[in-house]
Design a protein around this motif. Structure first.
Motif, PDB file in Angstrom:
ATOM      1  N   ALA A 199      -7.045   5.052  -2.997  1.00 44.88           N
ATOM      2  CA  ALA A 199      -7.896   5.441  -1.868  1.00 44.88           C
ATOM      3  C   ALA A 199      -7.634   4.535  -0.660  1.00 44.88           C
ATOM      4  CB  ALA A 199      -9.369   5.374  -2.277  1.00 44.88           C
ATOM      5  N   THR A 200      -7.536   3.230  -0.915  1.00 39.61           N
ATOM      6  CA  THR A 200      -7.261   2.270   0.158  1.00 39.61           C
ATOM      7  C   THR A 200      -5.904   2.538   0.790  1.00 39.61           C
ATOM      8  OG1 THR A 200      -8.563   0.573  -0.982  1.00 39.61           O
ATOM      9  CG2 THR A 200      -7.030  -0.185   0.717  1.00 39.61           C
ATOM     10  N   SER A 201      -4.921   2.838  -0.058  1.00 35.26           N
ATOM     11  CA  SER A 201      -3.576   3.132   0.425  1.00 35.26           C
ATOM     12  C   SER A 201      -3.559   4.349   1.336  1.00 35.26           C
ATOM     13  CB  SER A 201      -2.640   3.362  -0.766  1.00 35.26           C
ATOM     14  OG  SER A 201      -1.396   3.856  -0.346  1.00 35.26           O
ATOM     15  N   SER A 234     -10.038   2.099 -12.729  1.00 34.92           N
ATOM     16  CA  SER A 234     -10.980   1.917 -11.613  1.00 34.92           C
ATOM     17  C   SER A 234     -10.284   1.222 -10.447  1.00 34.92           C
ATOM     18  CB  SER A 234     -12.190   1.092 -12.056  1.00 34.92           C
ATOM     19  OG  SER A 234     -12.913   1.746 -13.065  1.00 34.92           O
ATOM     20  N   ILE A 235      -9.522   0.180 -10.794  1.00 37.47           N
ATOM     21  CA  ILE A 235      -8.793  -0.571  -9.767  1.00 37.47           C
ATOM     22  C   ILE A 235      -7.732   0.308  -9.109  1.00 37.47           C
ATOM     23  CG2 ILE A 235      -7.221  -2.513  -9.383  1.00 37.47           C
ATOM     24  CD1 ILE A 235      -8.703  -3.943 -11.705  1.00 37.47           C
ATOM     25  N   ILE A 236      -7.009   1.064  -9.942  1.00 33.75           N
ATOM     26  CA  ILE A 236      -5.958   1.944  -9.425  1.00 33.75           C
ATOM     27  C   ILE A 236      -6.547   3.007  -8.497  1.00 33.75           C
ATOM     28  CG2 ILE A 236      -4.303   3.748 -10.074  1.00 33.75           C
ATOM     29  CD1 ILE A 236      -3.720   2.055 -12.605  1.00 33.75           C
ATOM     30  N   THR A 237      -7.676   3.589  -8.901  1.00 37.44           N
ATOM     31  CA  THR A 237      -8.324   4.616  -8.078  1.00 37.44           C
ATOM     32  C   THR A 237      -8.705   4.042  -6.716  1.00 37.44           C
ATOM     33  OG1 THR A 237      -9.200   5.694 -10.069  1.00 37.44           O
ATOM     34  CG2 THR A 237     -10.240   6.260  -7.961  1.00 37.44           C
ATOM     35  N   GLY A 238      -9.283   2.849  -6.727  1.00 37.83           N
ATOM     36  CA  GLY A 238      -9.639   2.198  -5.465  1.00 37.83           C
ATOM     37  C   GLY A 238      -8.419   1.858  -4.632  1.00 37.83           C
ATOM     38  N   ALA A 239      -7.348   1.415  -5.303  1.00 30.73           N
ATOM     39  CA  ALA A 239      -6.115   1.053  -4.597  1.00 30.73           C
ATOM     40  C   ALA A 239      -5.471   2.285  -3.951  1.00 30.73           C
ATOM     41  CB  ALA A 239      -5.136   0.393  -5.559  1.00 30.73           C
ATOM     42  N   LEU A 280       0.825  -1.213   0.000  1.00 29.62           N
ATOM     43  CA  LEU A 280       0.000   0.000   0.000  1.00 29.62           C
ATOM     44  C   LEU A 280       0.860   1.264   0.000  1.00 29.62           C
ATOM     45  CD1 LEU A 280      -2.847  -1.132   2.413  1.00 29.62           C
ATOM     46  CD2 LEU A 280      -3.001  -0.774  -0.049  1.00 29.62           C
ATOM     47  N   LYS A 281       1.999   1.205   0.665  1.00 26.41           N
ATOM     48  CA  LYS A 281       2.926   2.344   0.613  1.00 26.41           C
ATOM     49  C   LYS A 281       3.467   2.520  -0.802  1.00 26.41           C
ATOM     50  CE  LYS A 281       4.683   2.752   5.338  1.00 26.41           C
ATOM     51  NZ  LYS A 281       5.870   2.613   6.220  1.00 26.41           N
ATOM     52  N   SER A 282       3.769   1.389  -1.439  1.00 30.73           N
ATOM     53  CA  SER A 282       4.296   1.431  -2.806  1.00 30.73           C
ATOM     54  C   SER A 282       3.283   2.042  -3.764  1.00 30.73           C
ATOM     55  CB  SER A 282       4.662   0.017  -3.277  1.00 30.73           C
ATOM     56  OG  SER A 282       5.676  -0.534  -2.473  1.00 30.73           O
ATOM     57  N   ILE A 283       2.007   1.743  -3.565  1.00 32.68           N
ATOM     58  CA  ILE A 283       0.948   2.284  -4.425  1.00 32.68           C
ATOM     59  C   ILE A 283       0.947   3.806  -4.354  1.00 32.68           C
ATOM     60  CG2 ILE A 283      -1.566   2.505  -4.664  1.00 32.68           C
ATOM     61  CD1 ILE A 283      -1.733  -0.479  -3.901  1.00 32.68           C
ATOM     62  N   SER A 284       1.103   4.357  -3.156  1.00 29.87           N
ATOM     63  CA  SER A 284       1.125   5.812  -2.995  1.00 29.87           C
ATOM     64  C   SER A 284       2.297   6.455  -3.725  1.00 29.87           C
ATOM     65  CB  SER A 284       1.179   6.181  -1.505  1.00 29.87           C
ATOM     66  OG  SER A 284      -0.061   5.968  -0.890  1.00 29.87           O
ATOM     67  N   PHE A 285       3.436   5.741  -3.778  1.00 26.27           N
ATOM     68  CA  PHE A 285       4.609   6.278  -4.468  1.00 26.27           C
ATOM     69  C   PHE A 285       4.516   6.092  -5.978  1.00 26.27           C
ATOM     70  CE2 PHE A 285       6.608   6.068  -0.233  1.00 26.27           C
ATOM     71  CZ  PHE A 285       7.227   7.302  -0.203  1.00 26.27           C
ATOM     72  N   ILE A 286       4.067   4.906  -6.399  1.00 29.49           N
ATOM     73  CA  ILE A 286       3.982   4.624  -7.833  1.00 29.49           C
ATOM     74  C   ILE A 286       3.000   5.559  -8.522  1.00 29.49           C
ATOM     75  CG2 ILE A 286       3.268   2.899  -9.542  1.00 29.49           C
ATOM     76  CD1 ILE A 286       4.308   0.755  -7.554  1.00 29.49           C
ATOM     77  N   PHE A 287       1.852   5.790  -7.872  1.00 25.57           N
ATOM     78  CA  PHE A 287       0.827   6.655  -8.449  1.00 25.57           C
ATOM     79  C   PHE A 287       0.837   8.015  -7.763  1.00 25.57           C
ATOM     80  CE2 PHE A 287      -0.603   2.245  -9.043  1.00 25.57           C
ATOM     81  CZ  PHE A 287      -0.647   2.217 -10.427  1.00 25.57           C
ATOM     82  N   HIS A 288       2.024   8.569  -7.672  1.00 27.62           N
ATOM     83  CA  HIS A 288       2.198   9.883  -7.046  1.00 27.62           C
ATOM     84  C   HIS A 288       1.561  10.961  -7.928  1.00 27.62           C
ATOM     85  CE1 HIS A 288       4.171  13.444  -5.363  1.00 27.62           C
ATOM     86  NE2 HIS A 288       4.384  12.700  -4.294  1.00 27.62           N
ATOM     87  N   PRO A 289       0.947  11.971  -7.319  1.00 27.13           N
ATOM     88  CA  PRO A 289       0.283  13.036  -8.086  1.00 27.13           C
ATOM     89  C   PRO A 289       1.171  13.722  -9.124  1.00 27.13           C
ATOM     90  CG  PRO A 289      -0.320  13.198  -5.779  1.00 27.13           C
ATOM     91  CD  PRO A 289       0.720  12.115  -5.874  1.00 27.13           C
ATOM     92  N   LEU A 290       2.475  13.812  -8.864  1.00 26.23           N
ATOM     93  CA  LEU A 290       3.374  14.461  -9.817  1.00 26.23           C
ATOM     94  C   LEU A 290       3.447  13.718 -11.144  1.00 26.23           C
ATOM     95  CD1 LEU A 290       6.504  15.582  -7.748  1.00 26.23           C
ATOM     96  CD2 LEU A 290       4.672  17.024  -8.655  1.00 26.23           C
ATOM     97  N   LEU A 291       3.201  12.410 -11.115  1.00 22.58           N
ATOM     98  CA  LEU A 291       3.342  11.597 -12.320  1.00 22.58           C
ATOM     99  C   LEU A 291       2.072  11.533 -13.168  1.00 22.58           C
ATOM    100  CD1 LEU A 291       5.322   8.592 -10.787  1.00 22.58           C
ATOM    101  CD2 LEU A 291       6.249  10.593 -11.974  1.00 22.58           C
ATOM    102  N   MET A 292       0.931  11.881 -12.590  1.00 24.21           N
ATOM    103  CA  MET A 292      -0.344  11.719 -13.289  1.00 24.21           C
ATOM    104  C   MET A 292      -0.477  12.593 -14.548  1.00 24.21           C
ATOM    105  SD  MET A 292      -1.909   9.267 -11.736  1.00 24.21           S
ATOM    106  CE  MET A 292      -0.272   8.573 -11.472  1.00 24.21           C
ATOM    107  N   PRO A 293      -0.097  13.876 -14.508  1.00 21.81           N
ATOM    108  CA  PRO A 293      -0.201  14.675 -15.742  1.00 21.81           C
ATOM    109  C   PRO A 293       0.642  14.107 -16.881  1.00 21.81           C
ATOM    110  CG  PRO A 293       0.056  16.105 -13.845  1.00 21.81           C
ATOM    111  CD  PRO A 293       0.295  14.703 -13.360  1.00 21.81           C
ATOM    112  N   LEU A 294       1.859  13.686 -16.561  1.00 17.95           N
ATOM    113  CA  LEU A 294       2.740  13.123 -17.597  1.00 17.95           C
ATOM    114  C   LEU A 294       2.161  11.825 -18.147  1.00 17.95           C
ATOM    115  CD1 LEU A 294       5.460  13.584 -19.033  1.00 17.95           C
ATOM    116  CD2 LEU A 294       6.503  12.117 -17.299  1.00 17.95           C
ATOM    117  N   LEU A 295       1.566  11.021 -17.278  1.00 14.53           N
ATOM    118  CA  LEU A 295       0.937   9.779 -17.717  1.00 14.53           C
ATOM    119  C   LEU A 295      -0.209  10.076 -18.678  1.00 14.53           C
ATOM    120  CD1 LEU A 295       0.799   6.710 -17.498  1.00 14.53           C
ATOM    121  CD2 LEU A 295      -0.659   6.981 -15.473  1.00 14.53           C
ATOM    122  N   GLY A 296      -0.980  11.133 -18.382  1.00 11.52           N
ATOM    123  CA  GLY A 296      -2.074  11.536 -19.262  1.00 11.52           C
ATOM    124  C   GLY A 296      -1.576  11.966 -20.628  1.00 11.52           C
TER     125      GLY A 296
END
Length: 202
Positions: free
Chosen positions: A169-171, A162-167, A6-22
């Motif tokens: 939130a859970t994290s 959908s799964i990532i969003t839930g993960a 769960l800690k890894s999920i927070s780092f992997i899907f860090h907010p800084l990376l989301m715009p670039l991913l888009g």
């Protein structure tokens, strides 16, 4: 083990990376012909502005004693980083993703700017909306809009989101970083601007 995942999920899907991913997803799925040189230039420029620069600014703020950690645990700590991030996004809108070049990305980043400013206002009023949820829900809405706009089947990607969003939130809940209310408000703040702006480019 669960705690580590769960800690890894927070780092992997860090907010800084989301715009670039888009942006990467947009160029991968867009049916328009865009020269590879332009794509590379924009991705590199965005990586520098939306990832490298914010990291450098964070270390500067930490050196100056304005923030204590990367988690920005208090609303007071969030104000200056969010203001600087808004300036960075404005620079992106003016120099890299202008509406005359890539209108979809222009409104994507405009939505990010609105979400950032909304999060800033909430922080000023001492409410800590989840920036992780703002980022991932905004990206999710952008993917949905792209699938409609380009008439492409990305059901697998949307299911994964959908799964990532839930993960995520859970994290954030598991790490006691946010309450349910902060996650729900964060999701709304990220998703709603993208949803409204769809009317201008879809």
């Amino acid at each position: 083990m669960t705690d580590r995942i769960l800690k890894s999920i927070s780092f992997i899907f860090h907010p800084l990376l989301m715009p670039l991913l888009g942006v990467v997803f947009y160029f991968a799925k867009s049916p328009r012909f865009i020269p590879n040189e332009i794509i590379r230039a924009k991705i590199i420029s965005l990586f520098i502005l939306t990832v490298i620069l914010p990291v450098l600014l964070f270390f500067l703020l930490k050196t100056l004693g304005k923030v204590k950690s990367i988690y920005l645990e208090s609303t007071k700590e969030r104000i200056l980083p969010l203001m600087l991030n808004a300036v960075v996004i404005i620079l992106v809108l003016q120099r890299i993703v202008t509406p005359s070049q890539v209108i979809e990305l222009y409104f994507f980043f405009l939505g990010i700017l609105i979400s950032t400013l909304a999060c800033l206002i909430l922080a000023i009023f001492k409410f800590k909306a989840s920036i992780h949820m703002i980022a991932v829900s905004g990206l999710f809405m952008f993917f949905i809009a792209l699938s409609i706009h380009f008439n492409i089947n990305i059901n697998g990607t949307l299911a994964l989101m959908s799964i990532i969003t839930g993960a995520v939130a859970t994290s954030r809940l598991h790490l006691n970083a946010h309450t349910y209310k902060e996650l729900i408000i964060g999701c709304f703040v990220g998703l709603f601007p993208q949803l409204v702006l769809v009317n201008y480019w879809l």
